[in-house]
Design an enzyme around this catalytic site. Structure first.
Site, short mmCIF file in Angstrom:
data_model
loop_
_atom_site.label_atom_id
_atom_site.label_comp_id
_atom_site.label_asym_id
_atom_site.label_seq_id
_atom_site.Cartn_x
_atom_site.Cartn_y
_atom_site.Cartn_z
N THR A 182 -5.44 -14.40 -7.19
CA THR A 182 -5.10 -12.98 -7.30
C THR A 182 -6.11 -12.35 -8.24
OG1 THR A 182 -3.69 -13.27 -9.22
CG2 THR A 182 -2.65 -13.48 -7.09
N GLU A 327 1.43 -14.23 -4.11
CA GLU A 327 2.41 -15.24 -4.51
C GLU A 327 3.55 -15.42 -3.52
OE1 GLU A 327 1.04 -12.92 -6.36
OE2 GLU A 327 0.66 -13.60 -8.41
N LYS A 436 8.22 5.79 -19.13
CA LYS A 436 9.55 5.93 -19.73
C LYS A 436 9.61 7.23 -20.50
CE LYS A 436 11.58 1.40 -20.04
NZ LYS A 436 11.74 0.19 -20.80
N TRP A 441 13.42 6.13 -16.60
CA TRP A 441 12.19 5.76 -15.91
C TRP A 441 11.80 6.79 -14.86
CZ3 TRP A 441 12.65 -0.22 -14.71
CH2 TRP A 441 12.64 -0.91 -15.94
P1 ADP Z 1 -4.05 -8.57 -5.95
O1 ADP Z 1 -4.57 -7.59 -4.93
O2 ADP Z 1 -3.92 -7.99 -7.32
O3 ADP Z 1 -4.66 -9.91 -5.86
P2 ADP Z 1 -1.81 -8.85 -4.29
O4 ADP Z 1 -2.68 -8.55 -3.14
O5 ADP Z 1 -1.02 -10.08 -4.29
O6 ADP Z 1 -2.59 -8.85 -5.59
O7 ADP Z 1 -0.94 -7.57 -4.57
C1 ADP Z 1 0.42 -7.60 -4.77
C2 ADP Z 1 0.93 -6.31 -5.36
O8 ADP Z 1 0.55 -5.18 -4.57
C3 ADP Z 1 2.43 -6.24 -5.38
O9 ADP Z 1 2.98 -6.94 -6.47
C4 ADP Z 1 2.68 -4.75 -5.45
O10 ADP Z 1 2.57 -4.25 -6.76
C5 ADP Z 1 1.57 -4.18 -4.63
N1 ADP Z 1 2.05 -3.89 -3.27
C6 ADP Z 1 1.92 -4.64 -2.17
N2 ADP Z 1 2.48 -4.02 -1.11
C7 ADP Z 1 3.01 -2.86 -1.56
C8 ADP Z 1 3.74 -1.78 -0.97
N3 ADP Z 1 4.01 -1.76 0.32
N4 ADP Z 1 4.13 -0.77 -1.78
C9 ADP Z 1 3.85 -0.76 -3.10
N5 ADP Z 1 3.16 -1.74 -3.71
C10 ADP Z 1 2.74 -2.78 -2.96
#
Ligand code: ADP
Length: 537
Positions: A182, A327, A436, A441
Site C-alpha cells: 500500500t 488489505e 471535529k 464530526w
Molecule cells: P493505497 O491506494 O493507499 O495503497 P488502497 O488502494 O488500498 O490504498 O486504498 C484504500 C482506501 O481508499 C480505503 O481505505 C478508503 O479510504 C479509500 N476508498 C476506496 N474505495 C473508496 C470509496 N468507494 N469511497 C471512499 N473511499 C474509498
C-alpha cells in the site's frame, strides 16, 4: 468431499479447457494490439514456469513486476504464482525511494518490466542488490544496445527457449501467491501478502450478481492497474467466468479507452472516479455513446454523485459504487439495491446507490466508537470501520511491530463510516481526515462531493483548520475549471439547503492544483501542512 486445494493455476487451467477460444486482447507498450486465447495464454504461462524454474526460482521466492495491464503481465500472474512463488506487483507511480524500499523489503529475485519503465529500472538497479536478473517484457529486438542494467534479458527470448510441458504443482491453499504494497502517505509502504485461498475466494465473491456480475458473455476491460491490488481481482475472475479480457496497456487516455471499448465490444469496466470523469468529458465533447458497454464499477475513492448521475442519465451506463482496500483483496462492499428499494422513487434509490454499499460474502464489517463499542446501524452514527474475513489481511508482510487487528480479530480499516438499517455502508472520511467541530464530526467527503457538483469546479478537498471556539472548522480548497469563474461566496451559497448549516465550510481557497498520493488520492497530510497557519477570518 475432495480436499482439492484452491490454487490460482486452477483458474487458467479451467479457462484453457472450457473457454479455450475466448480471447485476451492486449495493447502493447512497444506498440500494436496483441490477440490470443486462454488456451494459448495457458501454454505461455507454462513456458514461463519453466523459465522461472531454470532461473532457480523456488516456491516462496518473490518475483517483481513493473508492468501495465498486458497479456504478458497476465502470464506473470499465473506463471509465478502457479509454481508456488510470489508475484510481487510493483506500482511504478510510487516515489523512487518507496520503490527502492519495497523491492529490497520484498527481496525480489527477478524483476520483469515493460519497456516504458526502462529509464526508471536503470536508476533503480544500483539500489536493488537482491535482483539477480532484469527481464524486459518484449522481444529481444527491443533490448537496448547500450544499457547500464546488469544481467538484462528479453522475456520473449526466454520464453521461446522453453517448452510448454509443465505440470502445475499441488500445494496447500494457504500458500502465499502475490504481494502488493500500500502506498502509505506518511509511513513506509506496507506489504499485503495474498494467498491462493484468499485470491480464489475473493474471485468467487467478486463474480456474484450483486458484485461484478460477470459471465461468459462478458467482455471485461480493467482500467484499474494490474500493478496495484491485482486490478481488483479481474485477471483472476475473468478466466474463472470465461470472460473475454481486454487489457489497455499504457494507453489510459479517454480516446484510447473509448476506441478499445468499441472495437472489442467491451461490456464491463472498472476504474477510479478520475478516469471516468475524463471519459465522461470525452463522451460529451464528441456527443458519443457506447454501443456495448453496460456496466462499470467505480471505487478506490468516493464516487461523486454527479458522476454516477451523468453516466446513468446521459450514457445509459449502470455505475456500481464499490469500496475496498489493498488489505481486503480489495473488494469489501458494492452498492446494489435490494428488492425492497425497487419501488422507491428514483431519488430515494439514488440515496442508496451513492453509498459505498453492502458487504459481500467473505467480508464482515462493524462500526465502533473510540472505546471500541459497536454503534447502531441507523445510517447516522459514525464510527471506525472494522472488517474481518478470509480475504482480509491478518498482518503485514515481514511486519515487526504489532498488527492492526483488534483483540477480537477485526482489522481496523482507518476509514470512518455509517451503516444503515438496510446494511449500506457509507464512508464519511479517513479517520485521520475527520473534521471535529465542537465535538461533532463533519464529513469532508460529503462536502467535497457537493463542491465538485458545481459546474465551475474540477476538484475539491476539505480539511479542518484550527478555530478558537469550535476547535476545528472546515476549509474548502478547490481547483476551478479553466475558463470558469466562481467566487467564494457563490460557491458557499451552492451548499445552502444541501447540508446542515453548521457543516458549511467557513472559507474557500482557490489553488491551481491539489496534492495527490502515488495512487492518485488526495494527499491531505500535505494540504494540512500547506494550510497549517491558515487563519479563519
Ligand atoms: P493505497 O491506494 O493507499 O495503497 P488502497 O488502494 O488500498 O490504498 O486504498 C484504500 C482506501 O481508499 C480505503 O481505505 C478508503 O479510504 C479509500 N476508498 C476506496 N474505495 C473508496 C470509496 N468507494 N469511497 C471512499 N473511499 C474509498
Amino acid at each position: 468431499m475432495m480436499p482439492t486445494p484452491l490454487r490460482i493455476a486452477g483458474l487458467i487451467e479451467h479457462a484453457a479447457k472450457w473457454h479455450a477460444d475466448t480471447e485476451i486482447v492486449s495493447r502493447l507498450p512497444e506498440g500494436g494490439l496483441f490477440r490470443y486465447t486462454y488456451a494459448a495464454a495457458h501454454q505461455r504461462a507454462k513456458q514461463l514456469a519453466n523459465v522461472l524454474t531454470r532461473l532457480g526460482i523456488q516456491p516462496g521466492d518473490r518475483v517483481g513486476t513493473l508492468a501495465w495491464n498486458t497479456h504478458r503481465h497476465f502470464e506473470l500472474y499465473y506463471g509465478i504464482s502457479g509454481l508456488g512463488a510470489v508475484c510481487h506487483t510493483i506500482n511504478p507511480r510510487l516515489f523512487f525511494e518507496q520503490l527502492i524500499y519495497i523491492i529490497n523489503h520484498a527481496q525480489d529475485r527477478l524483476l520483469f518490466f515493460d519497456i516504458t519503465f526502462l529509464p526508471l529500472v536503470e536508476k533503480l538497479a544500483p539500489h536493488c542488490p537482491t535482483v539477480e536478473q532484469w527481464v524486459l517484457l518484449a522481444g529481444s529486438e527491443h533490448l537496448p544496445t547500450a544499457s547500464t542494467l546488469p544481467r538484462l534479458s528479453s522475456y520473449e527470448a526466454l520464453l521461446a527457449a522453453e517448452s510448454a510441458d509443465y505440470e502445475w504443482p499441488l500445494f496447500e491453499e494457504n500458500t502465499a501467491s502475490s504481494l502488493c504494497y500500500t502506498s502509505g502517505t506518511t509511513d513506509e509502504p506496507k506489504g499485503v501478502l495474498y494467498s491462493h485461498r484468499s485470491t480464489l475466494l475473493h474471485s468467487y465473491a467478486a463474480s456474484l450478481p450483486d458484485c461484478f456480475n460477470c459471465g461468459a458473455r462478458d467482455v471485461i476491460l480493467p482500467v484499474v492497474p494490474m500493478f496495484h491490488v491485482n486490478a481488483w481481482g479481474i485477471p483472476y475472475l475473468a478466466p474463472l467466468n470465461g470472460c473475454k479480457l481486454v487489457l489497455p496497456g499504457p494507453a489510459l487516455d479517454a480516446a484510447s479507452l473509448y476506441e478499445l471499448f468499441e472495437h472489442e465490444g467491451v461490456t464491463f469496466s472498472a476504474g477510479v472516479p478520475t478516469i471516468w470523469f475524463g471519459l465522461l468529458q470525452y463522451m460529451r465533447e464528441g456527443q458519443r455513446q457506447f454501443s456495448t458497454l453496460r456496466k462499470m464499477i467505480v471505487g478506490g475513492a468516493s464516487c461523486p454523485p454527479a458522476l454516477l448521475q451523468a453516466f446513468d442519465e446521459e450514457l445509459g451506463i449502470e455505475i456500481r459504487h464499490a469500496w475496498g482496500m489493498s488489505e481486503t483483496s480489495p473488494l469489501g462492499t458494492v452498492s446494489t439495491l435490494k428488492a425492497q428499494h425497487l419501488d422507491l422513487p428514483e431519488e430515494a434509490q439514488f440515496f442508496f446507490k451513492i453509498k459505498q454499499g453492502r458487504s459481500i460474502f467473505g467480508i464482515d464489517m462493524e462500526i465502533v466508537n473510540d472505546a471500541g463499542q459497536p454503534l447502531p446501524h441507523d445510517g447516522v452514527a459514525f464510527g471506525d470501520l472494522l472488517v474481518r474475513g478470509p480475504f482480509v489481511v491478518s498482518d503485514y508482510f515481514g511486519a515487526t511491530s504489532p498488527g492492526q487487528l483488534t483483540a477480537n480479530g477485526w482489522f481496523r480499516t482507518g476509514d470512518v463510516a455509517t451503516i444503515d438499517a438496510d446494511g449500506f455502508m457509507n464512508i464519511t472520511d479517513r479517520s485521520k481526515d475527520v473534521i471535529k467541530s465542537g465535538g461533532e464530526w463533519i464529513s469532508s467527503i460529503d462536502l467535497e462531493n457537493l463542491a465538485v457538483a458545481h459546474p465551475a469546479i474540477v476538484e475539491a478537498a476539505v480539511i479542518g483548520v484550527p478555530h478558537p471556539k469550535w476547535s476545528e472548522r472546515p476549509l474548502l480548497v478547490v481547483v476551478r475549471k479553466p475558463g470558469h469563474d466562481v467566487s467564494a461566496e457563490e460557491l458557499l451559497a451552492f451548499f445552502d439547503g444541501k447540508i446542515a448549516t453548521w457543516w458549511k465550510p467557513d472559507a474557500v481557497e482557490f489553488v491551481a492544483q491539489l496534492p495527490h498520493t502515488a495512487t492518485g488520492k488526495l494527499l491531505k497530510t500535505q494540504l494540512r501542512k500547506d494550510f497549517a497557519d491558515y487563519e479563519l477570518k
